[in-house]
Design a protein around this motif. Sequence first.
Motif, PDB file in Angstrom:
ATOM      1  N   LEU A 265      21.741   7.446 -46.825  1.00  0.00           N
ATOM      2  CA  LEU A 265      21.328   6.510 -45.786  1.00  0.00           C
ATOM      3  C   LEU A 265      20.568   7.243 -44.689  1.00  0.00           C
ATOM      4  O   LEU A 265      20.883   8.387 -44.351  1.00  0.00           O
ATOM      5  CB  LEU A 265      22.557   5.814 -45.197  1.00  0.00           C
ATOM      6  CG  LEU A 265      23.475   5.081 -46.182  1.00  0.00           C
ATOM      7  CD1 LEU A 265      24.588   4.355 -45.434  1.00  0.00           C
ATOM      8  CD2 LEU A 265      22.690   4.115 -47.050  1.00  0.00           C
ATOM      9  N   THR A 266      19.579   6.545 -44.110  1.00  0.00           N
ATOM     10  CA  THR A 266      18.778   7.154 -43.050  1.00  0.00           C
ATOM     11  C   THR A 266      18.426   6.099 -42.013  1.00  0.00           C
ATOM     12  O   THR A 266      18.805   4.936 -42.132  1.00  0.00           O
ATOM     13  CB  THR A 266      17.501   7.788 -43.630  1.00  0.00           C
ATOM     14  OG1 THR A 266      16.848   8.534 -42.606  1.00  0.00           O
ATOM     15  CG2 THR A 266      16.570   6.738 -44.194  1.00  0.00           C
ATOM     16  N   ASP A 267      17.670   6.534 -40.965  1.00  0.00           N
ATOM     17  CA  ASP A 267      17.172   5.644 -39.919  1.00  0.00           C
ATOM     18  C   ASP A 267      18.306   4.975 -39.147  1.00  0.00           C
ATOM     19  O   ASP A 267      18.320   3.757 -38.947  1.00  0.00           O
ATOM     20  CB  ASP A 267      16.227   4.592 -40.508  1.00  0.00           C
ATOM     21  CG  ASP A 267      15.338   3.972 -39.428  1.00  0.00           C
ATOM     22  OD1 ASP A 267      15.250   4.566 -38.345  1.00  0.00           O
ATOM     23  OD2 ASP A 267      14.756   2.910 -39.687  1.00  0.00           O
ATOM     24  N   PHE A 268      19.255   5.757 -38.705  1.00  0.00           N
ATOM     25  CA  PHE A 268      20.357   5.220 -37.899  1.00  0.00           C
ATOM     26  C   PHE A 268      20.636   6.182 -36.749  1.00  0.00           C
ATOM     27  O   PHE A 268      20.246   7.354 -36.776  1.00  0.00           O
ATOM     28  CB  PHE A 268      21.620   5.041 -38.749  1.00  0.00           C
ATOM     29  CG  PHE A 268      22.146   6.321 -39.345  1.00  0.00           C
ATOM     30  CD1 PHE A 268      23.067   7.100 -38.672  1.00  0.00           C
ATOM     31  CD2 PHE A 268      21.698   6.750 -40.584  1.00  0.00           C
ATOM     32  CE1 PHE A 268      23.541   8.277 -39.219  1.00  0.00           C
ATOM     33  CE2 PHE A 268      22.165   7.925 -41.147  1.00  0.00           C
ATOM     34  CZ  PHE A 268      23.083   8.684 -40.451  1.00  0.00           C
ATOM     35  N   GLY A 269      21.310   5.661 -35.728  1.00  0.00           N
ATOM     36  CA  GLY A 269      21.740   6.491 -34.605  1.00  0.00           C
ATOM     37  C   GLY A 269      20.766   6.587 -33.457  1.00  0.00           C
ATOM     38  O   GLY A 269      20.979   7.370 -32.534  1.00  0.00           O
ATOM     39  N   TRP A 270      19.676   5.776 -33.440  1.00  0.00           N
ATOM     40  CA  TRP A 270      18.703   5.874 -32.356  1.00  0.00           C
ATOM     41  C   TRP A 270      18.940   4.777 -31.329  1.00  0.00           C
ATOM     42  O   TRP A 270      19.087   3.612 -31.668  1.00  0.00           O
ATOM     43  CB  TRP A 270      17.280   5.773 -32.902  1.00  0.00           C
ATOM     44  CG  TRP A 270      17.040   6.708 -34.045  1.00  0.00           C
ATOM     45  CD1 TRP A 270      16.692   6.382 -35.308  1.00  0.00           C
ATOM     46  CD2 TRP A 270      17.170   8.127 -34.017  1.00  0.00           C
ATOM     47  NE1 TRP A 270      16.587   7.504 -36.084  1.00  0.00           N
ATOM     48  CE2 TRP A 270      16.875   8.595 -35.315  1.00  0.00           C
ATOM     49  CE3 TRP A 270      17.514   9.055 -33.025  1.00  0.00           C
ATOM     50  CZ2 TRP A 270      16.910   9.946 -35.647  1.00  0.00           C
ATOM     51  CZ3 TRP A 270      17.541  10.385 -33.360  1.00  0.00           C
ATOM     52  CH2 TRP A 270      17.244  10.828 -34.644  1.00  0.00           C
ATOM     53  N   PRO A 271      18.969   5.130 -30.017  1.00  0.00           N
ATOM     54  CA  PRO A 271      19.223   4.126 -28.966  1.00  0.00           C
ATOM     55  C   PRO A 271      18.009   3.234 -28.733  1.00  0.00           C
ATOM     56  O   PRO A 271      16.908   3.493 -29.215  1.00  0.00           O
ATOM     57  CB  PRO A 271      19.513   4.998 -27.735  1.00  0.00           C
ATOM     58  CG  PRO A 271      18.764   6.268 -27.998  1.00  0.00           C
ATOM     59  CD  PRO A 271      18.819   6.487 -29.470  1.00  0.00           C
ATOM     60  N   LYS A 272      18.202   2.184 -27.933  1.00  0.00           N
ATOM     61  CA  LYS A 272      17.129   1.222 -27.685  1.00  0.00           C
ATOM     62  C   LYS A 272      16.000   1.802 -26.841  1.00  0.00           C
ATOM     63  O   LYS A 272      14.888   1.284 -26.854  1.00  0.00           O
ATOM     64  CB  LYS A 272      17.693  -0.011 -26.978  1.00  0.00           C
ATOM     65  CG  LYS A 272      18.451  -0.938 -27.913  1.00  0.00           C
ATOM     66  CD  LYS A 272      18.804  -2.227 -27.216  1.00  0.00           C
ATOM     67  CE  LYS A 272      19.410  -3.223 -28.182  1.00  0.00           C
ATOM     68  NZ  LYS A 272      19.728  -4.507 -27.532  1.00  0.00           N
ATOM     69  N   GLU A 273      16.261   2.861 -26.105  1.00  0.00           N
ATOM     70  CA  GLU A 273      15.210   3.415 -25.254  1.00  0.00           C
ATOM     71  C   GLU A 273      14.130   4.120 -26.072  1.00  0.00           C
ATOM     72  O   GLU A 273      13.089   4.470 -25.568  1.00  0.00           O
ATOM     73  CB  GLU A 273      15.809   4.406 -24.256  1.00  0.00           C
ATOM     74  CG  GLU A 273      16.398   5.649 -24.919  1.00  0.00           C
ATOM     75  CD  GLU A 273      17.008   6.580 -23.904  1.00  0.00           C
ATOM     76  OE1 GLU A 273      16.287   7.493 -23.466  1.00  0.00           O
ATOM     77  OE2 GLU A 273      18.174   6.384 -23.542  1.00  0.00           O
ATOM     78  N   MET A 274      14.373   4.287 -27.394  1.00  0.00           N
ATOM     79  CA  MET A 274      13.367   4.865 -28.261  1.00  0.00           C
ATOM     80  C   MET A 274      12.949   3.811 -29.277  1.00  0.00           C
ATOM     81  O   MET A 274      13.769   3.325 -30.048  1.00  0.00           O
ATOM     82  CB  MET A 274      13.918   6.086 -28.995  1.00  0.00           C
ATOM     83  CG  MET A 274      12.858   6.855 -29.750  1.00  0.00           C
ATOM     84  SD  MET A 274      13.564   8.113 -30.806  1.00  0.00           S
ATOM     85  CE  MET A 274      14.195   7.106 -32.139  1.00  0.00           C
ATOM     86  N   THR A 275      11.687   3.444 -29.274  1.00  0.00           N
ATOM     87  CA  THR A 275      11.174   2.401 -30.170  1.00  0.00           C
ATOM     88  C   THR A 275      10.472   3.051 -31.343  1.00  0.00           C
ATOM     89  O   THR A 275       9.565   3.859 -31.159  1.00  0.00           O
ATOM     90  CB  THR A 275      10.197   1.486 -29.418  1.00  0.00           C
ATOM     91  OG1 THR A 275      10.869   0.939 -28.284  1.00  0.00           O
ATOM     92  CG2 THR A 275       9.728   0.359 -30.329  1.00  0.00           C
ATOM     93  N   ILE A 276      10.899   2.680 -32.567  1.00  0.00           N
ATOM     94  CA  ILE A 276      10.210   3.172 -33.751  1.00  0.00           C
ATOM     95  C   ILE A 276       8.868   2.474 -33.855  1.00  0.00           C
ATOM     96  O   ILE A 276       8.775   1.259 -33.747  1.00  0.00           O
ATOM     97  CB  ILE A 276      11.059   2.915 -35.009  1.00  0.00           C
ATOM     98  CG1 ILE A 276      12.405   3.642 -34.899  1.00  0.00           C
ATOM     99  CG2 ILE A 276      10.321   3.355 -36.264  1.00  0.00           C
ATOM    100  CD1 ILE A 276      12.286   5.128 -34.804  1.00  0.00           C
ATOM    101  N   ILE A 277       7.823   3.246 -34.045  1.00  0.00           N
ATOM    102  CA  ILE A 277       6.477   2.681 -34.059  1.00  0.00           C
ATOM    103  C   ILE A 277       6.361   1.615 -35.142  1.00  0.00           C
ATOM    104  O   ILE A 277       6.750   1.813 -36.281  1.00  0.00           O
ATOM    105  CB  ILE A 277       5.441   3.798 -34.294  1.00  0.00           C
ATOM    106  CG1 ILE A 277       5.416   4.735 -33.079  1.00  0.00           C
ATOM    107  CG2 ILE A 277       4.071   3.226 -34.569  1.00  0.00           C
ATOM    108  CD1 ILE A 277       4.483   5.892 -33.231  1.00  0.00           C
TER     109      ILE A 277
END
Length: 638
Positions: A265-277
């Motif tokens: 699994l990937t793409d987890f653990g990032w807070p809302k203050e960082m937006t994935i492009i």
Amino acid sequence: MGVRGLVEGGDNMEIIYQYDKKSGHLVAINGTRWPLNGSAPLNRPACGFRGENPKCHQRGLTPESSITTIAASTTAVALIAAVIFIGMCFIRRHQQSRSVNWLIPANQVQRYFPSFGTYETTGSSHSLHSRHTKTGTLAYRNVYVYGSQLVWCRSGQLNHGTTHLSGKLIKRINMRSALKHNNIVDLVGVALEKDKIMIFSQYCPKGSLYEIIEEKPSWLSWDLKTAMLADIINGLAFIHSSDLKFHGALKSPNCMVTNQLVVKLTDFGWPKEMTIIGQTVLNKQNYSRLLWTAPEILRNSGAYPTREADIYALGIIMHEVVFTVRPFGIFTDGMDTEVIQMVHNQSASPYRPFVKTSDPVIPIDLIFAMQHCWAEDPLERPKIAKVKLRLMRVLRFKDNYMDRVMRKLKHYAEDLERQAMERTQELRVEKCRNEQLLKTILPATIADALIRGFSVEAEIFDSATVAFVLICDFAEIILQSSPWEYVTFLNEVFTFFDDLIGEYDAYKVETISGTYMLVSGVPVRNGTLHAEYIGLLCSRAMLCSEKRIFASHQLKLQIGLHSGSLAAGLVGLRMKRYCLFGDTVNMASRMAETSSPQHIQASESSRNLLKDSSKLFCLLRGDVPVKGKGIVTTFWII
């Protein structure tokens, strides 16, 4: 009237001062001492209880001035403390940002182009560009080189135009970097480029689970499907038990597959203050991202991801894997918006993927678990531990697919080894049989030479004895019996002769009709003993034949032998025979033809070899006409 107090060294209250009515003063008892200046406090403060004494006003000690002084002092101390606290926080955050081991300089990472085998430094203006896949997953197709390893690049943008990592984001990345599990993608590092962030993670060459389902469904055997489900559940269970608490973006494009067919699994653990492009604006190209989103999240755009939403996404992924279809069984790209709208709408019968229950391969309990995971009410969805326990019981998985494959290969290898040992043993037995059969057809020494791969050359033998055994009246016996009967008869007679040969140094050359030919001294030379061996063998055969009767005929033998030189060697490629050549063979045949029933006739050369034998006696027969030889003197062996 008195004043009570604690006396030094005592635990009880005692009278330490007595009031003197005459003098109006307190009189100390037993030498009581007051603290500080050693005297009792004044009955009235020097400035009065309210500061009304004018003398105090002259010295500037008014109540208002005292309050002002205290307030100013307190404010100054608070400001100094605030400045110190802010400075310490800034220094701590600065040190924290400098000491993280996952921070990678952007110029140390290069873009990888497998078709050209070239690299491109990430400092270029287009280094953060990424390519869309069918699911809208971005940058997972961006392969970079960091050091000596290939990594995936995931691009993001910091909110509010910031150019540095906040303490919250650093803490989040630290938490993400510390997570290590066989079923989650390892975080390699993070690089900053102005207000953009580049996340480098473990390279998974097989791509995402979504791509495998869509492009290579033939890969997915039932064993591989169950192993992949086990990997996803194990990875999600680990995330739910970690400090991150939830995944937040669980979907099949975020389930990466390694070369060993292990799902991570990937793409987890990032807070809302960082937006994935590419994830901020929904359009027709990326609307399919929401196919795995729980309905309560769809209805509230500001809702924060939850564990229950992860369980909903798990149910959708289970449907994809089990039935090898796109989410909700979508077969055209234009259906995404319609499906998401139906899931968004609240109704008595919520819209969910179609489940076919007629497939006997798919356990019904697995279907129930899948439907339980995508329940409308988040509180009705099971915990990940319960899902794992239930599917372990249904699918009976304990390890990943490669472990299963290796275990099967081990069992196959063990079974193959066992079969090889059995076949080898059977081959040894068969080889022994073939060798024994060859030794019954050819002399043992000749057979051994052929088995070892040696060539056998023809030889000249100076002295050997050849004998012919004829069955008397054989033509009449054939006429009076069936083929099966006389073949059986010949087999019994010649088998008896074969058993006798085994007791003497002799070799059966061949059988022709009712004639049995044997020799001694070939191919193993035995001096002059060959004549005695043949004589003894023929004498025993003669005695035993007198007791046998077949087709109203008593078995009678007519035997002749001759000793002399001869040539011997293998003849032919198929059905090789060890043949004898020379006048000795012809003379032995003539001795048998001119012999009488139940008699053994020997030539003079054989008699000369037997004259010193103590076991055989030669009796002169006389002169006998022999075809091609004229008159020959022969002897009877008795």
